[in-house]
Enzyme design. Structure first.
Site, PDB file in Angstrom:
ATOM      1  N   GLY A   1     -22.229   5.457  -6.454  1.00 21.94           N
ATOM      2  CA  GLY A   1     -21.041   5.763  -7.264  1.00 21.94           C
ATOM      3  C   GLY A   1     -20.821   4.682  -8.303  1.00 21.94           C
TER       4      GLY A   1
ATOM      5  N   LYS B   1       0.861  -1.191   0.000  1.00 16.55           N
ATOM      6  CA  LYS B   1       0.000   0.000   0.000  1.00 16.55           C
ATOM      7  C   LYS B   1       0.885   1.223   0.000  1.00 16.55           C
ATOM      8  CE  LYS B   1      -4.263   1.344   0.179  1.00 16.55           C
ATOM      9  NZ  LYS B   1      -5.367   0.698  -0.528  1.00 16.55           N
TER      10      LYS B   1
ATOM     11  N   GLY C   1     -24.577   4.586  -1.324  1.00 21.57           N
ATOM     12  CA  GLY C   1     -23.565   5.031  -2.291  1.00 21.57           C
ATOM     13  C   GLY C   1     -23.953   4.651  -3.708  1.00 21.57           C
TER      14      GLY C   1
ATOM     15  N   VAL D   1     -19.379   1.549  -8.183  1.00 20.32           N
ATOM     16  CA  VAL D   1     -19.796   0.194  -7.810  1.00 20.32           C
ATOM     17  C   VAL D   1     -21.302   0.166  -7.534  1.00 20.32           C
ATOM     18  CG1 VAL D   1     -19.514  -1.695  -6.171  1.00 20.32           C
ATOM     19  CG2 VAL D   1     -17.523  -0.333  -6.813  1.00 20.32           C
TER      20      VAL D   1
HETATM   21  P1  NAI Z   1     -17.179   6.060  -5.881  1.00 27.35           P
HETATM   22  O1  NAI Z   1     -16.379   7.202  -5.366  1.00 27.35           O
HETATM   23  O2  NAI Z   1     -17.457   5.961  -7.334  1.00 27.35           O
HETATM   24  O3  NAI Z   1     -18.597   6.030  -5.140  1.00 27.35           O
HETATM   25  C1  NAI Z   1     -18.798   6.307  -3.804  1.00 27.35           C
HETATM   26  C2  NAI Z   1     -20.132   7.021  -3.704  1.00 27.35           C
HETATM   27  O4  NAI Z   1     -20.447   7.190  -2.329  1.00 27.35           O
HETATM   28  C3  NAI Z   1     -20.119   8.405  -4.328  1.00 27.35           C
HETATM   29  O5  NAI Z   1     -21.199   8.520  -5.222  1.00 27.35           O
HETATM   30  C4  NAI Z   1     -20.272   9.341  -3.139  1.00 27.35           C
HETATM   31  O6  NAI Z   1     -20.979  10.522  -3.448  1.00 27.35           O
HETATM   32  C5  NAI Z   1     -21.040   8.472  -2.169  1.00 27.35           C
HETATM   33  N1  NAI Z   1     -20.975   8.851  -0.773  1.00 27.35           N
HETATM   34  C6  NAI Z   1     -19.978   9.468  -0.113  1.00 27.35           C
HETATM   35  N2  NAI Z   1     -20.319   9.666   1.181  1.00 27.35           N
HETATM   36  C7  NAI Z   1     -21.551   9.118   1.325  1.00 27.35           C
HETATM   37  C8  NAI Z   1     -22.436   8.976   2.429  1.00 27.35           C
HETATM   38  N3  NAI Z   1     -22.137   9.414   3.635  1.00 27.35           N
HETATM   39  N4  NAI Z   1     -23.610   8.365   2.217  1.00 27.35           N
HETATM   40  C9  NAI Z   1     -23.964   7.914   0.987  1.00 27.35           C
HETATM   41  N5  NAI Z   1     -23.162   8.032  -0.093  1.00 27.35           N
HETATM   42  C10 NAI Z   1     -21.992   8.637   0.079  1.00 27.35           C
HETATM   43  O7  NAI Z   1     -16.461   4.746  -5.332  1.00 27.35           O
HETATM   44  P2  NAI Z   1     -16.647   3.266  -5.870  1.00 27.35           P
HETATM   45  O8  NAI Z   1     -15.591   2.939  -6.811  1.00 27.35           O
HETATM   46  O9  NAI Z   1     -18.059   3.067  -6.247  1.00 27.35           O
HETATM   47  O10 NAI Z   1     -16.338   2.427  -4.539  1.00 27.35           O
HETATM   48  C11 NAI Z   1     -17.309   2.335  -3.515  1.00 27.35           C
HETATM   49  C12 NAI Z   1     -16.661   1.733  -2.277  1.00 27.35           C
HETATM   50  O11 NAI Z   1     -16.157   0.447  -2.576  1.00 27.35           O
HETATM   51  C13 NAI Z   1     -15.476   2.539  -1.755  1.00 27.35           C
HETATM   52  O12 NAI Z   1     -15.479   2.451  -0.354  1.00 27.35           O
HETATM   53  C14 NAI Z   1     -14.274   1.807  -2.313  1.00 27.35           C
HETATM   54  O13 NAI Z   1     -13.130   1.955  -1.489  1.00 27.35           O
HETATM   55  C15 NAI Z   1     -14.769   0.376  -2.281  1.00 27.35           C
HETATM   56  N6  NAI Z   1     -14.121  -0.477  -3.270  1.00 27.35           N
HETATM   57  C16 NAI Z   1     -14.186  -0.139  -4.588  1.00 27.35           C
HETATM   58  C17 NAI Z   1     -13.575  -0.931  -5.530  1.00 27.35           C
HETATM   59  C18 NAI Z   1     -13.659  -0.602  -6.988  1.00 27.35           C
HETATM   60  O14 NAI Z   1     -13.289  -1.460  -7.796  1.00 27.35           O
HETATM   61  N7  NAI Z   1     -14.130   0.565  -7.377  1.00 27.35           N
HETATM   62  C19 NAI Z   1     -12.815  -2.138  -5.148  1.00 27.35           C
HETATM   63  C20 NAI Z   1     -12.859  -2.433  -3.719  1.00 27.35           C
HETATM   64  C21 NAI Z   1     -13.473  -1.603  -2.835  1.00 27.35           C
END
Ligand code: NAI
Length: 344
Positions: free
Chosen positions: A179, A80, A177, A181
């Protein structure tokens, strides 16, 4: 600072601290295990409170990466890196170039990848200074779809274990969330005929998922407390506390976010309350399985079948958790530790 006495130290093999005077880069690279090939793991950019907090993250998350890779059967070690700084204000081409040179100086012991605060396009910039970069768009692709597919199969397994149900028709699921995923997961679950509730701090994202009015949108404070079968945390870590558990109606927690539980005690509490928790690094392993396929020489088809096998891995974990009366994270760690010896 006594590194070897640091609470998160777990016989880490390398710790590298970098400073670049001209760009202002301050960074740490922790290699928990290198294995026979190299260590891989994301680059987090964050405005840490102090150096110890950054070191704590680098040590903890590099170890978690070793466990995650081992559980997914990937023969790479966990690493990391953290760049200390606010990604919104401090990120610059100079910092990324300097960071790339630091990674290059490790001569392939560690490959970086996108994480919180860094993106696939940052990785492209870093790659101007070093080849030891992964997670570049259009090479192994966007990991969020693979991650969502893995979460989807973990949800199927949880429903089978808890309700002996082989399909998701009518299952009520709250996704925290919307986002990358969360959106992919929403689309897959919708196709299965689930009832979906979503929340996001960003209203445009929830609106985009609810264009047909079929998904309920609630506030971010309420999403985990909905009257649903499953909550899927797909936003942030540290969201499941004893307090939340006491108010929760769902009986399954299965999402993509890393470090969902606020502390280790919460895992035992979930067990006591008979809430089935799918450990994050099992549910969200799809991204890493897809992302490592070139380095580990397996095809896209093989990657997909490994992601689908998250379903069976989950069933094994749930069965052992039930028969041994232990929380699922404890079972997962034991399985990962036994695999680390064989793989690395
Ligand atoms: P992303 O940044 O695209 O989506 C996260 C979403 O959560 C955003 O839309 C944001 O506005 C929202 N958010 C932030 N604070 C919030 C809250 N308090 N309540 C509700 N929504 C809130 O991230 P992504 O890529 O979708 O990843 C989601 C999670 O999964 C993260 O924690 C990431 O570390 C984890 N993860 C993602 C992977 C990937 O391949 N993208 C792999 C392994 C883990």
């Amino acid at each position: 600072m006594k590194f070897f006495d640091f609470p998160q130290f777990d016989a880490h093999e390398h710790l590298n601290i970098f400073h670049d005077h001209e760009s202002g880069l301050n960074a740490i690279v922790a290699i928990h295990r290198r294995g026979k090939k190299f260590a891989v793991g994301g680059t987090r950019m964050k405005n840490y409170l102090n150096f110890d907090a950054a070191l704590d993250d680098a040590l903890r998350l590099s170890k978690a990466m070793t466990y995650k890779l081992a559980l997914a059967g990937i023969p790479l070690g966990g690493g990391k890196s953290v760049i200390i700084g606010d990604p919104g204000k401090d990120k610059s081409p100079e910092i990324l170039a300097a960071f790339g040179s630091c990674i290059d100086s490790l001569q392939g012991a560690y490959c970086c990848a996108p994480d919180v605060g860094t993106s696939a396009s940052d990785m492209l910039e870093i790659r101007n200074s070093t080849p030891y970069v992964r997670g570049i768009q259009n090479e192994t692709g966007d990991s969020s779809l693979d991650t969502a597919i893995g979460v989807f199969h973990a949800i199927r397994a949880a429903m089978k274990h808890r309700f002996s149900k082989d399909n998701l028709q009518g299952v009520r699921i709250a996704i925290q969330g919307a986002g990358n995923v969360g959106s992919h997961l929403h689309a897959m679950l919708k196709r299965e005929g689930t009832e979906l509730i979503i929340a996001d701090v960003n209203n445009e994202r929830t609106a985009a998922l609810n264009q047909d009015g079929q998904t309920s949108v609630v506030g971010i404070e309420e999403i985990l407390l909905q009257d649903v079968d499953i909550v899927a945390p797909c936003a942030l870590g540290n969201v499941i506390s004893k307090d939340v558990i006491d108010k929760m109606k769902a009986v399954i927690i299965c999402g993509a976010a890393n470090n969902q539980l606020i502390d280790n005690e919460v895992a035992g509490y979930l067990n006591q309350k008979n809430i089935l928790y799918v450990p994050d690094y099992v549910a969200n392993a799809g991204g890493v399985i897809g992302g490592c396929r070139i380095d580990c020489d397996y095809s896209e088809e093989e990657a997909m079948s490994r992601i689908e096998r998250i379903h069976d891995t989950c069933l094994t974990i749930f069965e052992q958790s039930t028969t041994q009366g232990k929380p699922t994270p404890e079972i997962v760690n034991t399985i990962a530790e036994s695999r680390i010896k064989d793989l690395l």
